[in-house]
Design a protein around this motif. Structure first.
Motif, PDB file in Angstrom:
ATOM      1  N   LEU A   1      47.240 -17.737 -17.451  1.00  0.00           N
ATOM      2  CA  LEU A   1      47.733 -16.434 -17.004  1.00  0.00           C
ATOM      3  C   LEU A   1      47.948 -15.435 -18.144  1.00  0.00           C
ATOM      4  O   LEU A   1      47.582 -14.268 -18.013  1.00  0.00           O
ATOM      5  CB  LEU A   1      48.991 -16.604 -16.141  1.00  0.00           C
ATOM      6  CG  LEU A   1      48.651 -17.069 -14.713  1.00  0.00           C
ATOM      7  CD1 LEU A   1      49.869 -17.638 -14.008  1.00  0.00           C
ATOM      8  CD2 LEU A   1      48.033 -15.945 -13.896  1.00  0.00           C
TER       9      LEU A   1
ATOM     10  N   VAL B   1      54.046 -16.794 -11.539  1.00  0.00           N
ATOM     11  CA  VAL B   1      53.064 -16.072 -12.340  1.00  0.00           C
ATOM     12  C   VAL B   1      53.756 -15.478 -13.570  1.00  0.00           C
ATOM     13  O   VAL B   1      53.299 -15.636 -14.709  1.00  0.00           O
ATOM     14  CB  VAL B   1      52.403 -14.966 -11.481  1.00  0.00           C
ATOM     15  CG1 VAL B   1      51.459 -14.115 -12.307  1.00  0.00           C
ATOM     16  CG2 VAL B   1      51.689 -15.596 -10.279  1.00  0.00           C
TER      17      VAL B   1
ATOM     18  N   GLN C   1      52.696 -19.214  -8.174  1.00  0.00           N
ATOM     19  CA  GLN C   1      51.244 -19.177  -8.374  1.00  0.00           C
ATOM     20  C   GLN C   1      50.533 -19.502  -7.066  1.00  0.00           C
ATOM     21  O   GLN C   1      49.506 -18.907  -6.740  1.00  0.00           O
ATOM     22  CB  GLN C   1      50.873 -20.173  -9.470  1.00  0.00           C
ATOM     23  CG  GLN C   1      51.420 -19.755 -10.831  1.00  0.00           C
ATOM     24  CD  GLN C   1      51.854 -20.939 -11.690  1.00  0.00           C
ATOM     25  OE1 GLN C   1      51.568 -22.098 -11.375  1.00  0.00           O
ATOM     26  NE2 GLN C   1      52.549 -20.653 -12.779  1.00  0.00           N
TER      27      GLN C   1
ATOM     28  N   LEU D   1      43.185 -18.724 -11.459  1.00  0.00           N
ATOM     29  CA  LEU D   1      44.437 -19.292 -10.948  1.00  0.00           C
ATOM     30  C   LEU D   1      44.337 -20.766 -10.521  1.00  0.00           C
ATOM     31  O   LEU D   1      45.280 -21.540 -10.757  1.00  0.00           O
ATOM     32  CB  LEU D   1      44.969 -18.408  -9.811  1.00  0.00           C
ATOM     33  CG  LEU D   1      46.468 -18.373  -9.553  1.00  0.00           C
ATOM     34  CD1 LEU D   1      47.280 -18.217 -10.814  1.00  0.00           C
ATOM     35  CD2 LEU D   1      46.799 -17.272  -8.564  1.00  0.00           C
TER      36      LEU D   1
END
Lengths: 175, 272
Positions: free
Chosen positions: B125, B112, B78, B98
């Motif tokens: 996400l 992710v 991430q 994010l």
């Protein structure tokens, strides 16, 4: 392909605070336990063991992360830094540690090693953080003693000193 | 607590990884960043017999634009996506959402794709993927397939991934959110699991709203951009009831619905 069977004990080696460290581990051995119990590096503390409290934070390849959410076998051949790496050779505290001392950013000290490692990484990337940014990074740690105000002041002060904006105020308190 | 014993394998290629999944199926777990899985292992909520570590697979470490989507490989953290210079221009909504994913320290390792695979109903996400109409790229020994976001997450920690499949990438359509986007969540502490998260984007004459933390998966509402204030309020009210909500230690279902009623209009006005 590296394959380690269940309960198999293997040798794991990596760079710990600039020196080669090695010991034996099972696949399920957490890095936090490996550091403390196998290598005797007890500076890293263990709290919740599910990534919430932040006191086991170390740097792997220069990046702050939770050692309780990392397996010892995953750091094979990599570079790990713990709180023991911060003070200089003669146990002289570094700028961040001195600021923690000056601003009473710790009381019992249990959470301190993790917080120091988080900000060692963060201040390297962002030498001029705002108070909000410091609080955001602190959000990844739990401290039950200080109420966080001293921690925020210490990090902001250390960042200033590391940028060379203020002269350090003489020697820190005697250890 | 400590995890139960398991075997650990670090394959050298995606091919080796999917071979292992074909062989072990449901007994295997894929580990990338481990920021959800390691906690579940430590708490013994999952007890796989074998862990397949894909975190160092170079072929899964790319971020790029392919066929109209920002494609993020399964070993991309991430933090790396957040630092991607093109993020704001290509995926402006992701740039907004994010920083709310976990903490600085967990974003450094958490991936992710891992967050989307984990499918926590309150995670940012999966909500983003649903809101933007993205898709998940899966690979097994039999081949590759893409699954749309709405079909991928099927419920609490449950997805359409088959036991022999590896998520190799996720795809966020380029530019969705460029016309306008908003995101906010309520949590006990920044970085903790959201009690309720709301995101919105403006897309070609309508406003799309996604809500996490209320139902067992992110919910989606499509509103005409030009509707009246009263119509909009009614649509949000109906949406909150449709999501339902659940009671837990942090909040009641009623409180969650109320957060939807209060947050959604703010985020919609930010996106509009």
């Amino acid at each position: 392909m590296r394959r380690i069977e269940r309960d198999e004990i293997v040798s794991v080696s990596f760079e710990l605070n600039g020196k080669r460290a090695a010991g034996t581990a099972q696949p399920r051995t957490l890095l936090s336990d490996f550091l403390r119990q196998t290598l005797g590096a007890t500076g890293t503390h263990v709290g919740c063991e599910h990534g919430v409290c932040g006191c086991c934070t170390v740097m792997i390849d220069g990046v702050a992360c939770r050692s309780c959410l990392t397996l010892a076998v995953q750091v094979e051949g990599r570079r790990v830094e713990t709180v023991e790496s911060l003070a200089g050779d003669e146990d002289r505290l570094n700028a961040l540690q001195r600021a923690f001392n000056k601003h009473h950013a710790l009381q019992c000290g249990f959470c301190t090693p993790g917080i120091l490692m988080s900000f060692t990484d963060y201040l390297g990337r962002n030498p001029k953080p705002s108070e909000d940014e410091v609080r955001e990074v602190l959000g990844g740690h739990i401290c039950r003693c200080t109420g966080y105000a001293g921690l925020v002041a210490a990090v902001l002060d250390a960042a200033r000193e590391m940028r060379g904006e203020t002269e350090p105020e003489g020697e820190p308190h005697a250890a | 607590m400590k995890p139960k014993s398991f075997a650990y394998v670090r394959p050298d290629s995606v091919e080796e990884a999917v071979d292992l999944l074909a062989q072990h199926g449901e007994d295997a777990r894929i580990i990338a960043g481990g920021q959800s899985l390691m906690a579940m292992l430590n708490l013994r909520l999952v007890e796989p017999s074998i862990l397949v570590d894909i975190s160092q697979l170079k072929e899964l470490s790319e971020i790029g634009v392919r066929d109209g989507a920002v494609e993020v490989g399964a070993s991309v953290t991430q933090a790396r996506l957040l630092a991607w210079p093109e993020l704001k221009a290509r995926a402006p909504f992701i740039a907004l959402a994010l920083p709310w994913v976990g903490h600085f320290q967990t974003r450094n390792r958490g991936t992710v794709c891992g967050s989307i695979a984990h499918a926590d109903p309150s995670s940012e996400l999966p909500l983003s993927l649903r809101l933007l109409g993205g898709e998940v790229v899966l690979r097994s020994k039999k081949g590759s397939r893409k699954v749309k976001a709405e079909a991928f997450q099927q419920g609490l920690l449950t997805t359409a991934r088959r036991p022999d499949e590896l998520i190799t990438a996720v795809r966020f359509p380029v530019g969705v959110g460029a016309e306008g986007a908003g995101f906010r969540e309520v949590a006990r502490r920044h970085g903790d699991f959201a009690i309720v998260a709301v995101g919105a984007v403006k897309v070609a004459g309508s406003i799309r709203v996604a809500v996490g933390g209320v139902a067992d998966r992110p919910g989606l509402l499509e509103l005409p951009a030009g509707g009246s204030e009263a119509e909009r309020r009614q649509a949000i009210e109906d949406f909150a009831w449709e999501l339902g909500g659940y009671d837990d230690i942090h909040a009641s279902a009623r409180y969650r619905r109320d957060l939807v009623r209060r947050l959604a209009p703010i985020i919609i006005s930010e996106a509009a």
